[in-house]
Design an enzyme around this catalytic site. Sequence first.
Site, mmCIF file in Angstrom:
data_model
loop_
_atom_site.group_PDB
_atom_site.id
_atom_site.type_symbol
_atom_site.label_atom_id
_atom_site.label_comp_id
_atom_site.label_asym_id
_atom_site.label_seq_id
_atom_site.Cartn_x
_atom_site.Cartn_y
_atom_site.Cartn_z
ATOM 1 N N PRO A 56 1.016 -1.683 -0.472
ATOM 2 C CA PRO A 56 -0.093 0.306 0.155
ATOM 3 C C PRO A 56 0.795 1.180 0.194
ATOM 4 O O PRO A 56 0.514 2.170 -0.335
ATOM 5 C CB PRO A 56 -0.714 -0.452 1.460
ATOM 6 C CG PRO A 56 -0.451 -0.746 2.248
ATOM 7 C CD PRO A 56 0.996 -1.693 1.110
ATOM 8 N N CYS A 57 2.292 1.119 0.143
ATOM 9 C CA CYS A 57 3.057 2.825 0.110
ATOM 10 C C CYS A 57 2.196 3.332 -0.999
ATOM 11 O O CYS A 57 2.514 4.051 -0.854
ATOM 12 C CB CYS A 57 4.217 2.401 -0.306
ATOM 13 S SG CYS A 57 5.082 1.488 -2.148
ATOM 14 N N ASN A 58 1.993 3.449 -2.432
ATOM 15 C CA ASN A 58 2.318 4.210 -3.361
ATOM 16 C C ASN A 58 0.283 4.554 -3.184
ATOM 17 O O ASN A 58 -0.624 5.327 -3.907
ATOM 18 C CB ASN A 58 2.084 4.172 -4.239
ATOM 19 C CG ASN A 58 3.914 4.344 -4.294
ATOM 20 O OD1 ASN A 58 4.650 4.846 -3.390
ATOM 21 N ND2 ASN A 58 4.226 3.675 -5.283
#
Length: 236
Positions: free
Chosen positions: A182-184
Site C-alpha cells: 500500500p505504499c503508493n
Amino acid sequence: MASSSLSSQRVLSAFPLLTPEEFECACRAFLDRIHVLGNLDGAEWSSVRFVQQATGPILKISRSIHNPHAPSYDNILSASVDTEEPQVETCEDDPEALIRESNSSNCLHIEHDVILSPTYQVPVLYFTLRQDSHPGPLGIDEVYQYLVPDQYRKELQNVGVMGGISFGYHPQFGTPAFFVHPCNTADAMKQIVGQQWVTPETYLIIWLGMVGNRLSLHLPYELFGTDVVQKLQGLG
C-alpha cells in the site's frame, strides 16, 4: 441499481485516508450492492462476504477461473469424443472421463481479502492462488503468469503506481499470502479522484478497480453509477 446510494453516505473525513469506521461502512455498502445484483457470473466471482474479526473487518472475494495455460486433451480426442455426454465414473478406458479430469485440474481459485492497513490507513488486497491439480498455494511466478495482465507486469515488478506485489503473512490469520503493497495507494487515489468529495463506498469501488485491474479482478460495472464507471474506465 442498488438501494444503498452513494449520496446517502458522508464524505471521507481525511481523503485519501480511511478511518476504520469508514472502511467498514464502505464494505457493508459494497456488499449491499452485490446482494441486490444477485448474479456474479460476469465477474467470475463465486462469493463476496463481509467478516468482522476481533482485529477488524475483512471484505472477502472468492473467484474461480479457467487456466488457459494448462494442457488440454480436447484437440487430441475431440474428433472421437462427444463432450456433451452425462458425467460417468472415471475409468482408464473412458477417454471422455480423462478429458473431464484434465479440465477440472485447469481451474484456478483465488481468495482475496481486503483489509484496512492501520499503518497506511488505506485498503490492502491480500490474496492466494491455488490450482486443483496442485497440493498447495502457487508461487509468485504463477501469479504473474495467470493473474497479472501483460501491460501491468513491469509496473508491479518495479513497484509502480500502485506499489508492487509482496509476499508476507496475513495480518489477521497469520497464513502466507501475497499482497499489493500500500505504499503508493494514497497518492494513486489522489491522482485518480483529484479534489472531489467521495464517500467511503465510492472510494472502495475506485480502489478495487485500480488494484483489481492489475490482478484480473474485474468489477461488474452494472453495480455502479455512471460517474464511478467513467473513473474506472480511465484506470487502464
